[in-house]
Write an enzyme that holds these catalytic residues in place. Structure first.
Site, mmCIF file in Angstrom:
data_model
loop_
_atom_site.group_PDB
_atom_site.id
_atom_site.type_symbol
_atom_site.label_atom_id
_atom_site.label_comp_id
_atom_site.label_asym_id
_atom_site.label_seq_id
_atom_site.Cartn_x
_atom_site.Cartn_y
_atom_site.Cartn_z
ATOM 1 N N SER B 658 19.665 58.746 -36.651
ATOM 2 C CA SER B 658 18.732 58.125 -37.598
ATOM 3 C C SER B 658 17.468 58.962 -37.800
ATOM 4 O O SER B 658 16.692 58.716 -38.717
ATOM 5 C CB SER B 658 18.354 56.721 -37.129
ATOM 6 O OG SER B 658 17.566 56.790 -35.961
ATOM 7 N N LYS B 701 11.994 49.146 -36.625
ATOM 8 C CA LYS B 701 11.338 50.446 -36.789
ATOM 9 C C LYS B 701 10.099 50.317 -37.669
ATOM 10 O O LYS B 701 9.022 50.858 -37.355
ATOM 11 C CB LYS B 701 12.320 51.451 -37.393
ATOM 12 C CG LYS B 701 13.409 51.899 -36.414
ATOM 13 C CD LYS B 701 14.443 52.783 -37.066
ATOM 14 C CE LYS B 701 15.454 53.277 -36.058
ATOM 15 N NZ LYS B 701 16.566 53.989 -36.667
#
Lengths: 287, 807
Positions: B658, B701
């Site tokens: 990611s 996040k």
């Protein structure tokens, strides 16, 4: 000591009891019963072991052989082994005798005689008021119904009261007395009453059928014999003097001790020895 | 312009639950939900597995915990069981021919207990009937007759012998250990001297007589054992006759009562035979004069002997309605297949058929059994025992110790009981696939996989069902009613649990916990109903309870122990975003990623990998990035740079791809020497075409970076770049949404690297012309020029080196 007991002792005096033992299990029962009786009547107890002379002699016959009871094996007889065995039996019975008498604090002595069994017992019993033997004492074979000692107990020369016991038997209630309307029958009742006095429960009286005597009349005579003894009593009538009927009646009443006249005529058929062979309870024969 | 196009609007950040299609104020107004939602595949599988009766079609319910798999299985079984037939009773009885192998007898439900009672009554009746028979006058007289016969036989033989001896002046003499024959005179045995005095002829005659009698005596004695055997046989036969008379009528009655059960009649016959052969055990013990303890032991032995006639009602379905549904929460070997207990007797461990105890398979026989597969597999030999029973379709109670040959004491080997059980295992997917892969019998025995989904579609229809589910849970847990807003908030939270605004969680345990906690906070607030605020407080407090680690990390950033910039611009440096998962909590944290480049052979050094802190997925992302660089910028010349990438201040393992877009942005910035705005944080993976792909944990996040920015003060410049494919997953916290709404914080959704680099640098990315050249004043152009220059320098280095060699 109760007042009643003293009353009975006027009619039943037991000062010396002889018990003949041969180390068989029946004679051990006889010894225990003798100790029991001696303690109750405060009598002196004499133990007698007879070393059977017949056995000792047989052992010395060079061609005589011994056969095992169960195996049937043939083997030589060892006279020394017989002697050793007799001495061992004497030791055992003497020890048991003293142990029991000391436990009950009874005056007693133990004697050993060597000779013919019947004559030695008869001789020793002449001074005794009561003779007690084990049913299988001095039996010659295992299958016999009783041993040689019973012969002495049933003999006319036996003491006034003789008792025959088998293994496991003790003097126990209910006491059943057989009354035949005779003077000897009266003695039977008094012996029975004396035993009942020491135990519990009533005296069960079996009235034998007597010709030309009604039951009430017999009962009245029995009561008279027991006067002034205040013992509880129960009467039962024996319809037949045949041995099987008597045995049946004893089982039916659950008798613990039987007292009966010592004369053979008490039974229409069979002998006293037949009766002794058929029942397991202590039997007292009164002469 | 691009900035405006890529910036997400507030309504894209959080999907509210609009329950306009349902009319209700509180959950009290909603109907109970009796159906399972979100698990159509699993429900179909369970219905199929429950319905099919063939062997091997047992069920494995697989899926993560919290999905109420067991509850669903149990309820499905119960529905089916209500229509099922009541299973039979099972009894164990003594086996009179093979004592170690108790017999199993099947009865229609309820009759097992009746049979047990019948046998108890029989024993009690025998206790009185047999003594009465043996005390009867008839028996006593017959017994006496037998023994008298024996005695007479012996007496007669001895009497004849004695008479013969007497006639011949001999006598039988009893010695201490036997019998002898001796000559007599006048009743007395001859003394040795007397024999010596006899003439030799006379001695010989006497000896001959003695020997003759001895032979006869021996013959008789040898006959005695035979007579004794005859007597014993006669007594045994008499006992059998009397016992048969006493027992026969009692057992006949039972035989008539249970005539339709062949095995019971057989057993009763065996009982009769045994009672007749052992009638003395019913007779009162004679007064032995033995010590009291010995008498007690004798009584105990007598009672033990009578246990042979008892009935061990192993499974009693008298009270059962329909088929049984059993959940065994401790599936040990013994709890599954039953056990044989022992009792101490005189220092030894003894057992008999009455000590056989049922296991879960016995209790579930004819019905359904639910087991937790992890517990099952962790119990020694339990799994093997279950498989053996399912394969053989019977239940065999076998002590584990004997199976392993650990003990050699005498034990029982009871007859197996036929088994018809539908078993459902509940467990994780991993165990399912492991078993499927490594245990060949598993696939044979558990053919029905009920695969439970962790999430379901979030559409209007399902939202309505979900609301009714919440209402049902509220009623089941006896909670205060939830108002409309609270229900909506629970639904929204459900979406957040699965990290997808278009999905709902099917983890009922977590939903139930949320309801319970909201109810608690509602009570604390004194609200009459549970409100959205109560739900929110439940969510917040739950996060707070598990929040210690997140706080420590964020504190370290704010105190600049961990270096994270949220302002300014730096070449080759970017804020990446990662997720930390601890137990059932997750949080996002920004991580500084830096890139350094210099002339080289086209190597990109992934420092994480070099020090073995990077996982394979992370390495894969780095390699994809090289592929992208080479393909886009070094088509006509070698990639002549050497670059290094690092997650700064990362002291643990890093995995996942990611951060690959962030790493690429940092690398491009380093090559082009164009600074990246530090007010941005980036997440997203890339492919070799430069497209930005979806990642997991997007909400955590974003919130992780937002919390840092918020703590330092929102400037309106701070933002997060996420892959466009993750927009549908956004279910952000309310404070984040509000900040975005006020323009204090931004979220951009990018589809490719060019969009991202423009936002990060403020410089156009640039498009290549027909010859593949990018404009000079663009990021791509600067990258291309730098790489070309590096390639040229590399070539010149190479030429110089070759000339040096030739000189």
């Amino acid at each position: 000591m109760s007042e009643r007991r003293s009353t009975h002792q006027e009619t039943l005096t037991i000062r010396r009891i002889l018990v003949a033992v041969d180390a068989s299990r029946d004679s051990r029962a006889a010894l225990r019963a003798a100790v029991q009786m001696a303690s109750r009547f405060h009598a002196q107890l004499e133990g007698l072991y007879v070393e059977d002379l017949n056995v000792l002699r047989a052992a010395q016959i060079p061609f005589a052989k011994e056969f095992g009871h169960y195996t049937g094996d043939r083997r030589l007889i060892n006279p020394n082994a017989i002697e050793r065995d007799m001495r061992a039996r004497v030791r055992i019975m003497r020890r048991l005798f003293h142990m029991l008498t000391e436990q009950e604090s009874i005056e007693g002595s133990f004697h050993v005689a060597r000779g013919m069994v019947s004559s030695e017992i008869r001789t020793a019993a002449t001074e005794a008021d009561v003779l007690i033997v084990g049913r299988m004492g001095w039996a010659q074979t295992d299958v016999e119904r009783m041993g040689g000692a019973v012969e002495s107990a049933c003999a006319d020369t036996a003491p006034r009261v003789t008792a025959v016991l088998r293994e496991g038997a003790v003097l126990a209630p209910p006491v059943v007395a057989v009354y035949d309307g005779t003077g000897k029958g009266g003695k039977v009742l008094r012996v029975g009453a004396a035993l009942v006095d020491e135990m519990s429960g009533p005296l069960q009286i079996l009235l034998l059928p007597v010709p030309e005597q009604s039951d009430e009349s017999l009962k009245g005579r029995a009561n008279a014999c027991l006067q002034p003894t205040p013992v509880m009593r129960q009467y039962r009538k024996l319809t037949s003097l045949q041995l099987p009927w008597l045995v049946h009646m004893l089982r039916d009443t659950g008798a613990g001790t039987l007292v009966l006249p010592g004369n053979a005529e008490v039974l229409q058929e069979g002998r006293i020895s037949d009766l002794l062979a058929r029942i397991d309870i202590p039997v007292l024969l009164v002469r | 312009m691009i900035e405006q196009d890529l910036r997400l609007k507030v309504d894209q950040l959080y999907r509210h639950a609009r329950l306009s299609a349902i009319s209700f104020e509180t959950t009290n107004d909603l109907e109970e939900l009796n159906e399972v939602i979100g698990q159509p595949r699993a429900v179909d599988a369970i219905e199929f597995g429950t319905g099919i009766k063939n062997g091997g079609f047992n069920i494995y319910a697989l899926g993560p915990t919290g999905l109420d798999k067991r509850g669903l299985i149990h309820r499905s079984f119960e529905v089916q069981a209500r229509e099922g037939e009541r299973p039979p009773d099972w009894c164990y009885v003594h086996n009179f021919t093979q004592e170690h192998r108790p017999k199993a007898i099947r009865f229609p439900a309820g009759m097992g207990s009746a049979f047990r009672k019948s046998m108890e009554e029989l024993v009690e009746q025998l206790r009185t009937a047999l003594p009465a028979a043996f005390e009867s006058e008839e028996y006593q007289s017959r017994r006496q007759s037998v023994t008298e016969d024996f005695r007479d036989k012996q007496s007669e033989a001895f009497n004849v012998l004695q008479q013969q001896a007497l006639e011949e002046n001999m006598a039988l003499i009893r010695t201490p250990s036997g019998i002898a024959v001796a000559p007599t005179r006048e009743g007395e045995v001859l003394a040795p001297d007397d024999i010596q005095n006899l003439s030799e002829e006379e001695q010989a005659r006497v000896q001959q007589k003695v020997e003759d009698l001895q032979s006869e005596l021996q013959r008789i004695l040898q006959q005695v054992p035979g007579w004794q055997r005859e007597m014993r046989a006669g007594l045994e036969e008499l006992n059998r006759q009397m016992a048969s008379l006493a027992v026969g009528s009692l057992i006949d009655e039972l035989r008539r009562k249970y005539s339709e059960f062949e095995m019971v009649v057989e057993h009763l016959n065996a009982v009769q035979e045994d009672v007749v052969n052992n009638a003395e055990q019913f007779l009162p013990q004679p007064e032995s004069g033995a010590p009291q303890m010995m008498q007690a032991m004798q009584q105990e032995q007598q009672d033990q002997a009578l246990r042979r006639y008892a009935v061990n009602l192993l499974v009693d379905n008298t009270e059962t309605e329909g088929a049984p549904v059993i959940y065994e929460d401790n599936p040990t070997y013994q709890n599954l297949i039953g056990r044989i207990e022992h009792r101490a007797q005189m220092g030894a461990l003894m057992t008999d058929f009455m000590l056989i105890k049922p296991g879960a398979l016995h209790l579930a026989n004819g019905g359904y059994l639910v087991l937790d597969v992890r517990k099952l597999l962790t119990q020694p030999y339990a799994w093997e025992a279950l498989k053996r029973s399912l394969m053989s379709r019977d239940i065999k109670v076998e002590p584990l110790g004997r199976q392993l040959s650990l003990i050699s004491t005498v034990s029982l080997d009871p007859e197996p009981i036929p088994m018809e059980v539908k078993v459902a295992l509940v467990g994780s997917r991993m165990i399912y696939y492991l078993l499927w892969q490594h245990d060949p019998e598993f696939a044979e025995l558990f053919k029905v996989a009920a695969d439970f989904d962790e999430q379901m579609d979030r559409n209007d229809g399902n939202q309505e069902l979900y609301a009714r589910l919440i209402a049902s849970l509220v009623r089941r847990e006896k909670l205060k009613p939830f108002n409309r807003e609270a229900v909506a908030r629970v639904i929204e939270r459900s979406s957040r649990m699965v990290g997808d605004s278009e999905k709902l969680s099917t983890r009922m345990r977590e939903i139930t916990d949320l309801l319970l906690e909201a109810d608690y906070w509602s009570k604390q607030s004194g609200n009459g109903v549970v409100t959205a605020e109560d739900v929110q407080r439940a969510v917040g407090s739950r996060i707070h309870r598990m929040d210690r680690m997140r706080e420590r990390v964020h504190e370290a950033i704010l105190r600049e122990t961990l270096l994270i910039s949220t302002e300014g611009a730096v070449v080759g440096q970017i804020n990446g975003l990662s997720v930390m998962a601890l137990g059932d909590t997750m949080f996002g944290r920004p991580t500084r990623i830096t890139a350094r480049t210099q002339l080289g052979k086209g190597q990109v050094v992934d420092i994480e990998r070099e020090v073995e802190l990077g996982g394979p997925l992370h390495s894969k992302g780095v390699l994809i990035m090289i592929g992208f660089l080479t393909g886009r910028y070094a088509e006509n010349h070698p990639l002549s740079l050497s670059a290094s990438l690092v997650f700064e201040q990362s002291y643990g393992g890093v995995d996942g791809d990611s951060a690959s877009s962030a790493e690429l942005y940092a690398l491009l910035s380093s090559i082009a020497e164009v600074p990246i705005k530090q007010s941005f944080a980036v997440t997203g993976s890339i492919n070799q075409q430069g497209e930005v792909q979806a990642i997991g944990g997007v909400n955590d996040k974003i919130e992780g970076f937002f919390d840092i920015c918020n703590a330092r003060g929102l400037t309106g410049e701070q933002a997060v770049l996420i892959p466009h494919a993750n927009v549908k997953h956004l279910m952000l916290r309310q404070d984040v949404v509000e900040a975005v709404d006020k323009g204090q914080f931004h979220i951009y959704a990018v589809s490719n690297i060019d969009q991202g680099i423009e936002l990060l640098t403020g410089m156009r990315a640039g498009e290549a012309d027909a010859q593949g050249h990018f404009p000079e004043d663009t990021v791509n152009g600067k990258v291309q020029q730098r790489l070309a220059a590096m390639a040229e320098r590399w070539r010149s280095f190479a030429r110089s080196a070759e000339e040096g060699v030739s000189e």
